[in-house]
Scaffold this motif. Structure first.
Motif, PDB file in Angstrom:
ATOM      1  N   THR A  80      -1.036   8.323   5.704  1.00 53.66           N
ATOM      2  CA  THR A  80      -0.173   9.186   4.618  1.00 53.66           C
ATOM      3  C   THR A  80       0.157  10.452   5.074  1.00 53.66           C
ATOM      4  N   ILE A  81       1.328  11.007   4.867  1.00 52.27           N
ATOM      5  CA  ILE A  81       1.728  12.300   5.103  1.00 52.27           C
ATOM      6  C   ILE A  81       2.112  13.058   3.809  1.00 52.27           C
ATOM      7  N   PHE A  82       1.560  14.198   3.858  1.00 48.73           N
ATOM      8  CA  PHE A  82       1.773  15.051   2.430  1.00 48.73           C
ATOM      9  C   PHE A  82       2.633  16.218   2.525  1.00 48.73           C
ATOM     10  N   ASN A  83       3.563  16.487   1.638  1.00 52.09           N
ATOM     11  CA  ASN A  83       3.999  17.925   1.573  1.00 52.09           C
ATOM     12  C   ASN A  83       4.018  18.710   0.463  1.00 52.09           C
ATOM     13  N   PRO A 142       7.554 -13.517  10.682  1.00 52.07           N
ATOM     14  CA  PRO A 142       7.180 -13.246   9.145  1.00 52.07           C
ATOM     15  C   PRO A 142       7.028 -11.837   9.234  1.00 52.07           C
ATOM     16  N   VAL A 143       6.662 -11.062  10.128  1.00 48.61           N
ATOM     17  CA  VAL A 143       6.381  -9.592  10.133  1.00 48.61           C
ATOM     18  C   VAL A 143       7.794  -8.981  10.182  1.00 48.61           C
ATOM     19  N   MET A 144       8.632  -9.548  10.784  1.00 50.46           N
ATOM     20  CA  MET A 144       9.811  -8.838  11.070  1.00 50.46           C
ATOM     21  C   MET A 144      10.743  -8.986   9.794  1.00 50.46           C
ATOM     22  N   ARG A 145      10.363 -10.023   9.314  1.00 48.34           N
ATOM     23  CA  ARG A 145      11.300 -10.385   7.888  1.00 48.34           C
ATOM     24  C   ARG A 145      10.806  -9.949   6.773  1.00 48.34           C
ATOM     25  N   SER A 146       9.433  -9.620   6.792  1.00 53.50           N
ATOM     26  CA  SER A 146       8.625  -8.861   5.631  1.00 53.50           C
ATOM     27  C   SER A 146       9.160  -7.375   5.796  1.00 53.50           C
ATOM     28  N   LEU A 147       9.461  -6.847   6.912  1.00 52.87           N
ATOM     29  CA  LEU A 147       9.605  -5.421   6.969  1.00 52.87           C
ATOM     30  C   LEU A 147      11.191  -5.357   7.058  1.00 52.87           C
ATOM     31  N   GLY A 148      12.015  -6.174   6.852  1.00 54.84           N
ATOM     32  CA  GLY A 148      13.452  -5.893   6.791  1.00 54.84           C
ATOM     33  C   GLY A 148      14.039  -5.874   8.425  1.00 54.84           C
ATOM     34  N   SER A 195       3.860   7.143   2.866  1.00 55.97           N
ATOM     35  CA  SER A 195       2.829   6.330   3.379  1.00 55.97           C
ATOM     36  C   SER A 195       3.224   4.881   3.749  1.00 55.97           C
ATOM     37  N   ASP A 196       2.472   3.880   4.811  1.00 60.54           N
ATOM     38  CA  ASP A 196       2.891   2.651   5.274  1.00 60.54           C
ATOM     39  C   ASP A 196       2.164   1.882   4.162  1.00 60.54           C
ATOM     40  N   GLU A 197       1.775   2.004   3.239  1.00 58.88           N
ATOM     41  CA  GLU A 197       1.228   1.049   2.150  1.00 58.88           C
ATOM     42  C   GLU A 197       2.089  -0.016   1.853  1.00 58.88           C
ATOM     43  N   PRO A 198       3.245  -0.020   1.944  1.00 61.96           N
ATOM     44  CA  PRO A 198       4.118  -1.204   1.715  1.00 61.96           C
ATOM     45  C   PRO A 198       4.046  -2.247   3.034  1.00 61.96           C
ATOM     46  N   VAL A 199       3.891  -1.654   4.100  1.00 62.45           N
ATOM     47  CA  VAL A 199       3.686  -2.515   5.163  1.00 62.45           C
ATOM     48  C   VAL A 199       2.171  -3.300   5.267  1.00 62.45           C
ATOM     49  N   MET A 200       1.435  -2.454   4.715  1.00 65.33           N
ATOM     50  CA  MET A 200      -0.140  -2.935   4.686  1.00 65.33           C
ATOM     51  C   MET A 200      -0.151  -4.195   3.613  1.00 65.33           C
ATOM     52  N   ARG A 201       0.534  -3.867   2.917  1.00 68.88           N
ATOM     53  CA  ARG A 201       0.444  -4.869   1.529  1.00 68.88           C
ATOM     54  C   ARG A 201       1.160  -6.146   2.078  1.00 68.88           C
ATOM     55  N   VAL A 209      10.532   2.076  -2.392  1.00 69.32           N
ATOM     56  CA  VAL A 209      11.863   2.406  -2.205  1.00 69.32           C
ATOM     57  C   VAL A 209      12.615   1.865  -0.786  1.00 69.32           C
ATOM     58  N   MET A 210      11.677   1.606   0.186  1.00 65.05           N
ATOM     59  CA  MET A 210      12.096   0.790   1.429  1.00 65.05           C
ATOM     60  C   MET A 210      10.854  -0.189   1.883  1.00 65.05           C
ATOM     61  N   PRO A 211      11.157  -1.122   2.537  1.00 63.54           N
ATOM     62  CA  PRO A 211      10.001  -2.226   2.881  1.00 63.54           C
ATOM     63  C   PRO A 211       8.770  -1.556   3.855  1.00 63.54           C
ATOM     64  N   THR A 212       9.237  -0.369   4.202  1.00 68.21           N
ATOM     65  CA  THR A 212       8.110   0.108   5.359  1.00 68.21           C
ATOM     66  C   THR A 212       7.501   1.322   4.913  1.00 68.21           C
ATOM     67  N   ILE A 213       8.161   2.217   3.961  1.00 68.77           N
ATOM     68  CA  ILE A 213       7.679   3.432   3.520  1.00 68.77           C
ATOM     69  C   ILE A 213       7.605   3.542   1.882  1.00 68.77           C
ATOM     70  N   GLY A 214       6.450   3.857   1.179  1.00 71.76           N
ATOM     71  CA  GLY A 214       6.274   4.249  -0.041  1.00 71.76           C
ATOM     72  C   GLY A 214       6.206   5.762  -0.220  1.00 71.76           C
ATOM     73  N   CYS A 215       6.976   6.305  -1.295  1.00 71.09           N
ATOM     74  CA  CYS A 215       6.860   7.806  -1.508  1.00 71.09           C
ATOM     75  C   CYS A 215       6.444   7.846  -2.946  1.00 71.09           C
ATOM     76  N   ARG A 216       5.526   8.872  -3.200  1.00 67.55           N
ATOM     77  CA  ARG A 216       4.683   9.217  -4.457  1.00 67.55           C
ATOM     78  C   ARG A 216       4.980  10.746  -4.525  1.00 67.55           C
ATOM     79  N   VAL A 217       4.838  11.215  -5.720  1.00 63.94           N
ATOM     80  CA  VAL A 217       4.722  12.616  -6.159  1.00 63.94           C
ATOM     81  C   VAL A 217       3.422  12.562  -7.235  1.00 63.94           C
ATOM     82  N   GLN A 218       2.536  13.807  -6.841  1.00 59.68           N
ATOM     83  CA  GLN A 218       1.374  13.723  -7.545  1.00 59.68           C
ATOM     84  C   GLN A 218       1.106  15.224  -8.480  1.00 59.68           C
ATOM     85  N   ARG A 219       0.729  15.476  -9.502  1.00 61.19           N
ATOM     86  CA  ARG A 219       0.268  16.735 -10.050  1.00 61.19           C
ATOM     87  C   ARG A 219      -1.194  16.713  -9.954  1.00 61.19           C
TER      88      ARG A 219
END
Lengths: 346, 346, 346, 346
Positions: free
Chosen positions: B275-278, C329-335, B326-332, B249-259
């Motif tokens: 990762t942060i869970f609620n 490149p980091v700054m660009r990838s992350l917006g 989580s920050d998975e999008p950053v890591m990827r 949804v955003m370049p630095t944060i990925g959001c998920r929902v799980q059952r």
């Protein structure tokens, strides 16, 4: 013979020809599609479909389809330059042989209930207004267990694939595939709320949504139409997307649905993409290069590439809804998409 | 002093230092997050939120939020290495000042009804379970017209943005923005059936869905859970996606929902993402690096990067549902994502 | 204690803190890097490098490097916020232990001849001005068979990788890798004429060019400088690219080389990326946030993120050439990339 | 007439046709190109080129080109299914009228010196072995100031563009464009060392390299051939790339150059892409679907899509070098690329 004449003669034997004698034909100032604007009349064609459903078995026909052949594109037959539309009918109790081809295909359901297509082991059910994908090289067969004839619009890109000499075809060793996946898994797993199964990854260039249900499409049209005016050319027009990319459902075919408000008078436009429309409901007309195509429910009509067009909803009280598909993704991928305002006249 | 000692001394004045005296610290065999596994107790924290809602005005506080501070990350405060969670409360009749920042943010609604966030001129309404995005540099203010306190989980990537020294902040000249778009336009135009308005084009790297409603999320969970086992680590886990890209949804944060199904015992895993869970509903535990975090409704808990974890639904009869980011999008994006099976013990 | 005081106290025990007491610190109006503008003096540092090359063996040191530590970034040591520079020396006959780390690294050669780095089985040779990549998780060791000390600028992104808690490190079981590929294969196969081996495909996010030779870089500078004025901020500035993507050489580090014409007075600029420069030749100054950094051959200097800067070539007759690398490149990838005209004063 | 006969009759009037009577033709088991394997003989054709250079002015001809017409593709004329090759000649002192078309084009220089093409205001010079791009909708005109006839291979994708009904053409108001850019700017700014001007950004889908010089191509072939065996089908084969993307030079045409070592006997292969080859130097043969095409310097030959082929260098002492171009980028973009090992026999 002059020396020039001798030279021209000699060239023939060498597989060569003078470009200067072909120039204008090869480099037109702008494209003029061989396809013509045309409307296929559902009320006239439907009885013939029903006729052949009684006189021709699916064992004989493999698929029982009336091709909608553009008068400008009869050999080979096509509906617009790169795309094809047909009306397919299947009767209760019938099955259609499993096969696959590199042509991308989809079905857009017009009437009936109780049939399914099995696509690569997944049963995909049909209801009016549903869009079912059978992307290139996916096995597919049909089964009908309902009570009345099932009729849909059959769409393929075989004119493009054949023009590109990339057509492959294969029959499945049995008449029907085994079912190996949950029913309607592709749509149930991908259709809702822009949420995508996180344990899956993209495979191939096509949308994994096997079925875009009319129920969801109608909800989308309602939700969008409440908030937006849409485009002055196309009204509230939505693109069916591939969840993995946000792009078109298949690399060669883009699908759309649009709602024209009562009395809508669209602005004129043209683009290099060729488009086929099917009327979901309502009544109106589309003026294409000066020709007025009147349409009502389930009619199909063609807007050739670079033809000017504008849509009119002739009802003062009811929405009109059009489903359409085009080769815009091809034109965009290859850098050949071009569009401009244009008045179709009349 | 020896010549070496003299040299070390001289280096200091020249802004230099011997790498060989720092080597091990700079190049650890594997990462060890400063963050620790931790659970924040909703039932304990909620009364304090209510307390400050009475003793502190929004004029004083700008935002009335309890930061969930990881015991390993107190200066500057953060919840996991790159991300932050807080519990925000707003009372009926209150408004919160419009501002914007380069940090990406979202809210995940825990309780209450009748409030909205205005994001770049669009009122985005809130109901429990809804995910509302306020991407970087989007103006946002809050207004509450309901009857009871409104509480949500507030999420930001400011620990990342500040670590990258890219934080900008600005106050809006008025307390509240003017409304310039239809209410909830972002979700109404993009949420249904994978259909996207064809007259719009992508602007910026963020999802245009301002609100992922819980109603649609629950429908998706139902539809998917009926057809799929999901992941052995995470159960039926869905990623909230950006309609323009199919990505996060955003370049630095990925959001998920799980059952997690009744009695679910997840496999162990670890990855470099934090990762942060609620907890949306249900009861269970997550074992993180040998520590057992028991959780129930609305609790928040942290799984640091490269910590091993596994989820357990301790109920034999009810589903558990977790929202996470989580920050998975950053890591990827940066080529730093790594994952492997791992047993957290205990 | 007041009830508020009691509440604040209780929050501590629950892992929570009031956001309103931290607000300004967490959301600055604009970034202010902890790094300061700084220049490291080659002529002063070089004798110390030579000193330690005599008193410290590579067996003791693993790598014999003087870290260039920014006065604002001493713990942990770094050169700018996300990047590191060091001066490494290796003597004729020495070898340096094979290892790998997730940090991306490269070397930019300052003096010497006859050494090579072996990267994943390929010997990559060094000459002054060459840029040699050792992307993340690639094995690398060094061998020197020349006659004089070999010195290079060592660059790594460990400050970023460690801040993101994604650092892994591993020693190779032997001191040196076996050679399994042709010498300098990466540059010989990819460097010339924008031609790429058609039987290979992209592997990983990094450039396959193991060595960008100064000879080719100089040719490029000559060819471009003859045809273009370049940028008013940076003169004739070229980006080293990844042949598979056209983008930066590694996902976290972008490398550039620029030629400032005699008497060049650059326009002022700032951006959120942090940059480290090394002077290939010439003399000049860079004004950074009002501070004038005078530089000459092989000096290194730092321009922190969001600091205003402008370059001056103080010679009226000779070009100045700067090599640089940044986290753009980091700054660009992350917006998070932002840039604007800005006068550094002075 | 039977009812079926009546129905078939009625369908014609309604623009419909029974699919079951066309099935096999529309869905072949595998593609069979209309193009045939063919070789065009340089030594035979060159005299005719020279002949027409004396009897036909460029004012009459616009371009003086012998089209290389595949015997299977005479109406409209084409060399392979989607691509065209011609031999163009221009005499010292001549100019050719400026025009532009949506068809992508390039020239591959066979003999001569002292001519240039002006492309969008940039003079691009020609020497044997150079590849000059004139991407779609770029103005281009030719001028020859040398001493001897200039001859090149002219390549266009007009068969594709016309099949897709996307061809536009326009004449420039003057005979020649004004020169607005430095000579050969496109190649001088982009060709060396994988370094790209950092102040420029991508415009359009095409490579900005207006000229890939043979000098650089030969250097690349030398450098790669020393380090790599290459492909068992194609020897040392290099793809000309677009610096902005790493992909093909234009969206519809990919260009390659390959060196076959003395005595090279390639493995057999086929793919859905159609290919045209031109012999830069050497002697050999390519076996295509059982037919042996013998070739030597400057000959052109066609390998139709899905035809099996293998290359042979019949010299035991000299390299053979082939330039080629194909529609592989089209096939890949549209998901229609397919390839497999295949023995062409003979």
């Amino acid at each position: 013979m002059t020396t020039d004449e001798l030279a021209y003669k000699a060239l023939e034997g060498l597989g060569a020809a003078p470009l200067w004698r072909f120039y204008g034909n090869l480099f037109p100032a702008q494209p003029k599609s061989r396809a013509v604007p045309y409307r296929w009349d559902w009320r006239e064609l439907r009885p013939h479909l029903l006729h052949f459903s009684k006189t021709l078995s699916l064992e004989e026909a493999e698929r029982r389809v009336l091709m909608l052949v553009n008068p400008g594109l009869t050999d080979p037959p096509a509906t617009v330059n790169t795309l094809y539309a047909g009306l397919q009918i299947i009767l209760p109790g019938e099955t259609a042989q499993a096969h696959r081809h590199t042509s991308n295909a989809f079905r857009f359901i017009l009437e009936g209930d109780g049939a399914w297509t099995t696509v690569n082991g997944e049963r995909v059910f049909m209801a009016p207004g549903d869009l079912l994908l059978t992307p290139g090289w996916h096995w597919h067969d049909h089964t009908h267990r309902g009570d009345a004839p099932m009729i849909w619009l059959d769409a393929l890109d075989y004119p493009l694939v054949n023009a590109l000499e990339a057509g492959f075809y294969e029959q499945y060793p049995q008449r029907l595939q085994a079912v190996t996946k949950p029913d309607d898994a592709g749509s149930r797993q991908f259709l809702h709320g822009r949420l995508t199964p996180a344990w899956l990854t993209q495979e191939g260039p096509n949308s994994p949504v096997t079925r875009y249900t009319w129920q969801e499409t109608e909800r989308a049209l309602d939700a969008v139409a409440d908030t937006a005016d849409g485009s002055d050319v196309d009204g509230v027009v939505l693109e069916y997307t591939n969840p993995w990319t946000g792009g078109p459902v298949m690399p060669t075919i883009g699908c759309r649905v649009q709602r024209l408000r009562p009395g809508f008078e669209g602005a004129g436009r043209r683009h290099t993409a060729s488009t086929i429309f099917n009327v979901v409901r309502g009544e109106g007309a589309t003026i294409v290069d000066g020709e007025r195509l009147e349409w009502s429910e389930h009619d199909t009509f063609a807007v050739p590439g670079w033809a000017s067009y504008r849509h009119v909803n002739t009802s003062a009280s009811a929405d009109a809804v059009l489903f359409s598909y085009s080769d815009e993704p091809v034109m965009r991928s290859l850098g050949l998409y071009r569009t401009e305002d244009a008045d179709p006249g009349a």
